[in-house]
Every structure is written in structure tokens, then in C-alpha cells.
Design a protein around this motif. Structure first.
Motif, mmCIF file in Angstrom:
data_model
loop_
_atom_site.group_PDB
_atom_site.id
_atom_site.type_symbol
_atom_site.label_atom_id
_atom_site.label_comp_id
_atom_site.label_asym_id
_atom_site.label_seq_id
_atom_site.Cartn_x
_atom_site.Cartn_y
_atom_site.Cartn_z
ATOM 1 N N HIS A 58 0.847 -1.201 0.000
ATOM 2 C CA HIS A 58 0.000 0.000 0.000
ATOM 3 C C HIS A 58 0.886 1.257 0.000
ATOM 4 O O HIS A 58 0.620 2.206 -0.747
ATOM 5 N N ALA A 59 1.933 1.258 0.816
ATOM 6 C CA ALA A 59 2.840 2.414 0.882
ATOM 7 C C ALA A 59 3.552 2.622 -0.454
ATOM 8 O O ALA A 59 3.718 3.774 -0.907
ATOM 9 N N ILE A 60 3.962 1.539 -1.091
ATOM 10 C CA ILE A 60 4.621 1.643 -2.400
ATOM 11 C C ILE A 60 3.652 2.240 -3.420
ATOM 12 O O ILE A 60 3.992 3.167 -4.159
ATOM 13 N N TRP A 61 2.433 1.713 -3.470
ATOM 14 C CA TRP A 61 1.427 2.253 -4.389
ATOM 15 C C TRP A 61 1.171 3.726 -4.104
ATOM 16 O O TRP A 61 1.061 4.523 -5.030
ATOM 17 N N SER A 62 1.060 4.066 -2.850
ATOM 18 C CA SER A 62 0.783 5.451 -2.472
ATOM 19 C C SER A 62 1.858 6.382 -3.031
ATOM 20 O O SER A 62 1.550 7.429 -3.604
ATOM 21 N N ARG A 63 3.115 5.986 -2.860
ATOM 22 C CA ARG A 63 4.227 6.802 -3.380
ATOM 23 C C ARG A 63 4.197 6.880 -4.902
ATOM 24 O O ARG A 63 4.322 7.959 -5.476
ATOM 25 N N GLU A 64 4.070 5.739 -5.549
ATOM 26 C CA GLU A 64 4.173 5.689 -7.005
ATOM 27 C C GLU A 64 2.954 6.277 -7.714
ATOM 28 O O GLU A 64 3.087 6.867 -8.779
ATOM 29 N N LEU A 65 1.780 6.123 -7.117
ATOM 30 C CA LEU A 65 0.562 6.692 -7.710
ATOM 31 C C LEU A 65 0.306 8.123 -7.232
ATOM 32 O O LEU A 65 -0.595 8.789 -7.731
ATOM 33 N N LYS A 66 1.103 8.548 -6.248
ATOM 34 C CA LYS A 66 0.948 9.887 -5.659
ATOM 35 C C LYS A 66 -0.470 10.095 -5.111
ATOM 36 O O LYS A 66 -1.110 11.108 -5.355
ATOM 37 N N LEU A 67 -0.928 9.072 -4.373
ATOM 38 C CA LEU A 67 -2.237 9.095 -3.738
ATOM 39 C C LEU A 67 -2.069 8.822 -2.257
ATOM 40 O O LEU A 67 -1.295 7.956 -1.875
ATOM 41 N N GLU A 68 -2.813 9.540 -1.436
ATOM 42 C CA GLU A 68 -2.736 9.295 -0.002
ATOM 43 C C GLU A 68 -3.800 8.325 0.471
ATOM 44 O O GLU A 68 -3.552 7.526 1.364
ATOM 45 N N GLU A 69 -4.977 8.397 -0.112
ATOM 46 C CA GLU A 69 -6.072 7.575 0.384
ATOM 47 C C GLU A 69 -6.675 6.727 -0.726
ATOM 48 O O GLU A 69 -7.098 7.242 -1.751
ATOM 49 N N PHE A 70 -6.664 5.439 -0.492
ATOM 50 C CA PHE A 70 -7.349 4.479 -1.354
ATOM 51 C C PHE A 70 -7.441 3.176 -0.580
ATOM 52 O O PHE A 70 -6.723 2.949 0.389
ATOM 53 N N SER A 71 -8.323 2.319 -1.027
ATOM 54 C CA SER A 71 -8.560 1.038 -0.370
ATOM 55 C C SER A 71 -7.632 -0.031 -0.949
ATOM 56 O O SER A 71 -7.219 0.057 -2.109
ATOM 57 N N ASP A 72 -7.347 -1.043 -0.158
ATOM 58 C CA ASP A 72 -6.537 -2.160 -0.642
ATOM 59 C C ASP A 72 -7.270 -2.982 -1.698
ATOM 60 O O ASP A 72 -6.667 -3.843 -2.334
ATOM 61 N N THR A 73 -8.548 -2.713 -1.889
ATOM 62 C CA THR A 73 -9.317 -3.428 -2.914
ATOM 63 C C THR A 73 -9.590 -2.553 -4.144
ATOM 64 O O THR A 73 -10.262 -3.007 -5.074
ATOM 65 N N ASP A 74 -9.059 -1.333 -4.157
ATOM 66 C CA ASP A 74 -9.217 -0.462 -5.332
ATOM 67 C C ASP A 74 -8.324 -0.960 -6.461
ATOM 68 O O ASP A 74 -7.175 -1.350 -6.232
#
Length: 75
Positions: free
Chosen positions: A7-23
């Protein structure tokens, strides 16, 4: 633990702070270049290489975490 790291990797790479693990990765604006960076970061941070085809088929944090946990338990 694995899901939170992914989730932290996705957050950094997608430049998103909030999303669900099922998105879905693609619904969040992801594309192949970002997925390549995510693949590299998973290898760097978790020490496991997830094949690119699996990353595209398992396009949520939860699915990738499950794939990694299964691979680790089989090893």
C-alpha cells in the motif's frame, strides 16, 4: 504487514494518499510505467520478484499481497 508495505509503495508511485486495498490499480490512474516502478520497489523492499503478468492480473493491493504471501509460504 506485506499489504501495508505494498500500500505504501502504491501510495508513493501513484501519488495518492487515500485508497482502499481493494481499489483497482488502473482505476486509480495506474499504467505500465508506474507498474514497472512498483515491481522494482517490491523487489527492493520485500526481496521478492513478482512477475509483471501477475501484477497486471492481480491489480489490487490485497491480491498482490495474497500472491506474495502464498509464494513465501510455498518457498
Amino acid at each position: 504487514m506485506i499489504a501495508s508495505k505494498i500500500h505504501a509503495i502504491w501510495s508513493r508511485e501513484l501519488k495518492l494518499e487515500e485508497f482502499s486495498d481493494t481499489d483497482d490499480f488502473f482505476s486509480l490512474g495506474g499504467h505500465s510505467l508506474i507498474m514497472t516502478r512498483i515491481q522494482r520497489e517490491i523487489l527492493t523492499e520485500l526481496g521478492i520478484e513478482v512477475p509483471m503478468d501477475q501484477l497486471f492480473r492481480k491489480s489490487t493491493v490485497a491480491e498482490i499481497a495474497e500472491h506474495i504471501e502464498t509464494a513465501l509460504s510455498a518457498a
